[in-house]
Design a protein around this motif. Structure first.
Motif, PDB file in Angstrom:
ATOM      1  N   GLY A  34      12.396  -1.097  23.866  1.00  0.00           N
ATOM      2  CA  GLY A  34      11.592  -0.669  25.243  1.00  0.00           C
ATOM      3  C   GLY A  34       9.879  -1.027  24.912  1.00  0.00           C
ATOM      4  O   GLY A  34       9.192  -0.649  25.952  1.00  0.00           O
ATOM      5  N   CYS A  35       9.490  -1.094  23.608  1.00  0.00           N
ATOM      6  CA  CYS A  35       8.029  -1.319  23.532  1.00  0.00           C
ATOM      7  C   CYS A  35       7.747  -2.824  23.440  1.00  0.00           C
ATOM      8  O   CYS A  35       8.496  -3.619  23.082  1.00  0.00           O
ATOM      9  CB  CYS A  35       7.649  -0.766  22.311  1.00  0.00           C
ATOM     10  SG  CYS A  35       7.818   1.125  22.198  1.00  0.00           S
TER      11      CYS A  35
ATOM     12  N   LYS B 261       1.211  -1.643  19.547  1.00  0.00           N
ATOM     13  CA  LYS B 261       2.595  -1.795  20.437  1.00  0.00           C
ATOM     14  C   LYS B 261       2.074  -1.089  21.790  1.00  0.00           C
ATOM     15  O   LYS B 261       1.159   0.088  21.891  1.00  0.00           O
ATOM     16  CB  LYS B 261       3.983  -1.181  19.637  1.00  0.00           C
ATOM     17  CG  LYS B 261       3.820   0.269  19.567  1.00  0.00           C
ATOM     18  CD  LYS B 261       5.259   0.662  18.827  1.00  0.00           C
ATOM     19  CE  LYS B 261       4.977   2.195  18.744  1.00  0.00           C
ATOM     20  NZ  LYS B 261       6.317   2.724  18.276  1.00  0.00           N
ATOM     21  N   TYR B 262       3.067  -1.342  23.036  1.00  0.00           N
ATOM     22  CA  TYR B 262       2.710  -0.421  24.042  1.00  0.00           C
ATOM     23  C   TYR B 262       4.302  -0.200  24.686  1.00  0.00           C
ATOM     24  O   TYR B 262       5.084  -1.094  24.666  1.00  0.00           O
ATOM     25  CB  TYR B 262       2.123  -1.580  25.274  1.00  0.00           C
ATOM     26  CG  TYR B 262       1.653  -0.873  26.623  1.00  0.00           C
ATOM     27  CD1 TYR B 262       0.755  -0.226  26.526  1.00  0.00           C
ATOM     28  CD2 TYR B 262       2.301  -1.250  27.663  1.00  0.00           C
ATOM     29  CE1 TYR B 262       0.295   0.575  27.773  1.00  0.00           C
ATOM     30  CE2 TYR B 262       2.065  -0.934  28.714  1.00  0.00           C
ATOM     31  CZ  TYR B 262       1.048   0.195  28.955  1.00  0.00           C
ATOM     32  OH  TYR B 262       0.736   0.674  30.105  1.00  0.00           O
ATOM     33  N   ALA B 263       4.130   1.279  25.158  1.00  0.00           N
ATOM     34  CA  ALA B 263       5.408   1.819  25.374  1.00  0.00           C
ATOM     35  C   ALA B 263       5.576   1.715  26.939  1.00  0.00           C
ATOM     36  O   ALA B 263       6.741   1.773  27.214  1.00  0.00           O
ATOM     37  CB  ALA B 263       5.307   3.101  25.054  1.00  0.00           C
ATOM     38  N   ASP B 264       4.861   1.470  27.952  1.00  0.00           N
ATOM     39  CA  ASP B 264       5.060   1.423  29.277  1.00  0.00           C
ATOM     40  C   ASP B 264       5.085  -0.102  29.504  1.00  0.00           C
ATOM     41  O   ASP B 264       5.245  -0.326  30.541  1.00  0.00           O
ATOM     42  CB  ASP B 264       3.951   2.152  29.919  1.00  0.00           C
ATOM     43  CG  ASP B 264       3.963   3.696  29.983  1.00  0.00           C
ATOM     44  OD1 ASP B 264       4.982   4.193  29.727  1.00  0.00           O
ATOM     45  OD2 ASP B 264       2.767   4.219  29.828  1.00  0.00           O
TER      46      ASP B 264
END
Length: 60
Positions: free
Chosen positions: A41-42, A57-60
């Motif tokens: 999901g990242c 990295k970006y989680a949303d």
């Protein structure tokens, strides 16, 4: 006469298509270590090709 450029374009794309899957498979093998520890999901960002130069990295 207009069909000639289209035929040449298709032939060039077919010639490149035979070479690209080999390099794509090679690139996937280089990133295997980076993907094995990835969080589902990242989105991951790299500065260079083949998972070189991890930026974050970006989680949303």
């Amino acid at each position: 006469m207009r069909k000639l450029p289209a035929v040449l374009t298709v032939m060039a794309a077919a010639a490149l298509g035979t070479a690209l899957p080999v390099s794509t498979a090679h690139a996937a093998a280089d990133c295997h270590d980076a993907w094995s520890g990835a969080t589902p999901g990242c989105m991951y960002a790299y500065d260079g090709a083949n998972c070189v130069g991890f930026l974050g990295k970006y989680a949303d």
